[in-house]
Design a protein around this motif. Structure first.
Motif, PDB file in Angstrom:
ATOM      1  N   LYS A  58      -3.339  -5.786  -6.452  1.00 25.96           N
ATOM      2  CA  LYS A  58      -2.189  -5.678  -5.560  1.00 25.96           C
ATOM      3  C   LYS A  58      -2.088  -6.918  -4.663  1.00 25.96           C
ATOM      4  O   LYS A  58      -1.007  -7.470  -4.471  1.00 25.96           O
ATOM      5  CB  LYS A  58      -2.307  -4.414  -4.710  1.00 25.96           C
ATOM      6  CG  LYS A  58      -1.143  -4.192  -3.789  1.00 25.96           C
ATOM      7  CD  LYS A  58      -1.311  -2.907  -2.990  1.00 25.96           C
ATOM      8  CE  LYS A  58      -0.190  -2.740  -1.999  1.00 25.96           C
ATOM      9  NZ  LYS A  58      -0.342  -1.544  -1.179  1.00 25.96           N
ATOM     10  N   GLN A  59      -3.220  -7.386  -4.132  1.00 29.15           N
ATOM     11  CA  GLN A  59      -3.243  -8.594  -3.303  1.00 29.15           C
ATOM     12  C   GLN A  59      -2.799  -9.812  -4.104  1.00 29.15           C
ATOM     13  O   GLN A  59      -2.046 -10.657  -3.612  1.00 29.15           O
ATOM     14  CB  GLN A  59      -4.646  -8.839  -2.752  1.00 29.15           C
ATOM     15  CG  GLN A  59      -5.101  -7.856  -1.720  1.00 29.15           C
ATOM     16  CD  GLN A  59      -6.546  -8.098  -1.316  1.00 29.15           C
ATOM     17  OE1 GLN A  59      -7.276  -8.858  -1.963  1.00 29.15           O
ATOM     18  NE2 GLN A  59      -6.979  -7.453  -0.251  1.00 29.15           N
ATOM     19  N   SER A 118       0.963  -9.628  -4.784  1.00 27.54           N
ATOM     20  CA  SER A 118       1.664  -9.807  -3.512  1.00 27.54           C
ATOM     21  C   SER A 118       1.654 -11.264  -3.078  1.00 27.54           C
ATOM     22  O   SER A 118       2.682 -11.811  -2.640  1.00 27.54           O
ATOM     23  CB  SER A 118       1.021  -8.932  -2.442  1.00 27.54           C
ATOM     24  OG  SER A 118       1.652  -9.109  -1.212  1.00 27.54           O
ATOM     25  N   SER A 149     -12.109 -11.990   1.187  1.00 28.18           N
ATOM     26  CA  SER A 149     -11.692 -11.534  -0.135  1.00 28.18           C
ATOM     27  C   SER A 149     -11.594 -12.638  -1.180  1.00 28.18           C
ATOM     28  O   SER A 149     -11.137 -12.399  -2.282  1.00 28.18           O
ATOM     29  CB  SER A 149     -10.335 -10.836  -0.025  1.00 28.18           C
ATOM     30  OG  SER A 149      -9.353 -11.751   0.420  1.00 28.18           O
ATOM     31  N   SER A 179     -12.229  -6.034  -5.932  1.00 24.06           N
ATOM     32  CA  SER A 179     -12.131  -4.956  -4.954  1.00 24.06           C
ATOM     33  C   SER A 179     -11.155  -3.916  -5.497  1.00 24.06           C
ATOM     34  O   SER A 179     -10.502  -4.134  -6.511  1.00 24.06           O
ATOM     35  CB  SER A 179     -11.658  -5.472  -3.593  1.00 24.06           C
ATOM     36  OG  SER A 179     -10.306  -5.866  -3.649  1.00 24.06           O
ATOM     37  N   ALA A 180     -11.025  -2.818  -4.775  1.00 20.80           N
ATOM     38  CA  ALA A 180     -10.142  -1.740  -5.219  1.00 20.80           C
ATOM     39  C   ALA A 180      -8.679  -2.177  -5.258  1.00 20.80           C
ATOM     40  O   ALA A 180      -7.917  -1.728  -6.117  1.00 20.80           O
ATOM     41  CB  ALA A 180     -10.304  -0.525  -4.315  1.00 20.80           C
ATOM     42  N   ASP A 181      -8.275  -3.040  -4.353  1.00 18.25           N
ATOM     43  CA  ASP A 181      -6.868  -3.439  -4.285  1.00 18.25           C
ATOM     44  C   ASP A 181      -6.636  -4.918  -4.596  1.00 18.25           C
ATOM     45  O   ASP A 181      -5.625  -5.487  -4.214  1.00 18.25           O
ATOM     46  CB  ASP A 181      -6.283  -3.082  -2.927  1.00 18.25           C
ATOM     47  CG  ASP A 181      -6.979  -3.783  -1.771  1.00 18.25           C
ATOM     48  OD1 ASP A 181      -8.075  -4.331  -1.972  1.00 18.25           O
ATOM     49  OD2 ASP A 181      -6.418  -3.789  -0.664  1.00 18.25           O
TER      50      ASP A 181
END
Length: 83
Positions: free
Chosen positions: A34-35, A38, A7, A29-31
């Motif tokens: 969020k990564q 986080s 990633s 990417s889709a998330d």
């Protein structure tokens, strides 16, 4: 480039004062957002001499970058597994 994963890619950077940094660029990417959030929350909540420090981050034009102090002795994987 000094490293890559599923990633992200990590590049070596040098500030004008000679300080070396690792710049982690997250792949879209889709998330990914969020990564990104986080990782910032986790790394800034920890304080231990064996955990690398977050130097800064950037969110601009859909590019997400995390900037860390550079581990001068290679990657964590190299140090753990003696590669």
């Amino acid at each position: 480039m000094i490293g890559k994963g599923g990633s992200s890619r990590v590049y070596r950077g040098i500030l004008p004062d000679g300080k070396e940094l690792a710049v982690k660029i997250l792949k879209p990417s889709a998330d990914v957002l969020k990564q990104f959030v986080s990782e910032i929350e986790i790394i800034t909540s920890l304080n231990h001499p064996n955990i690398i420090s977050l130097f800064g981050f950037c969110f601009e034009d859909n590019n997400l970058l995390l900037v860390y102090d550079l581990l001068s002795r290679g990657s964590l994987e190299d140090n753990l597994h003696g590669i």
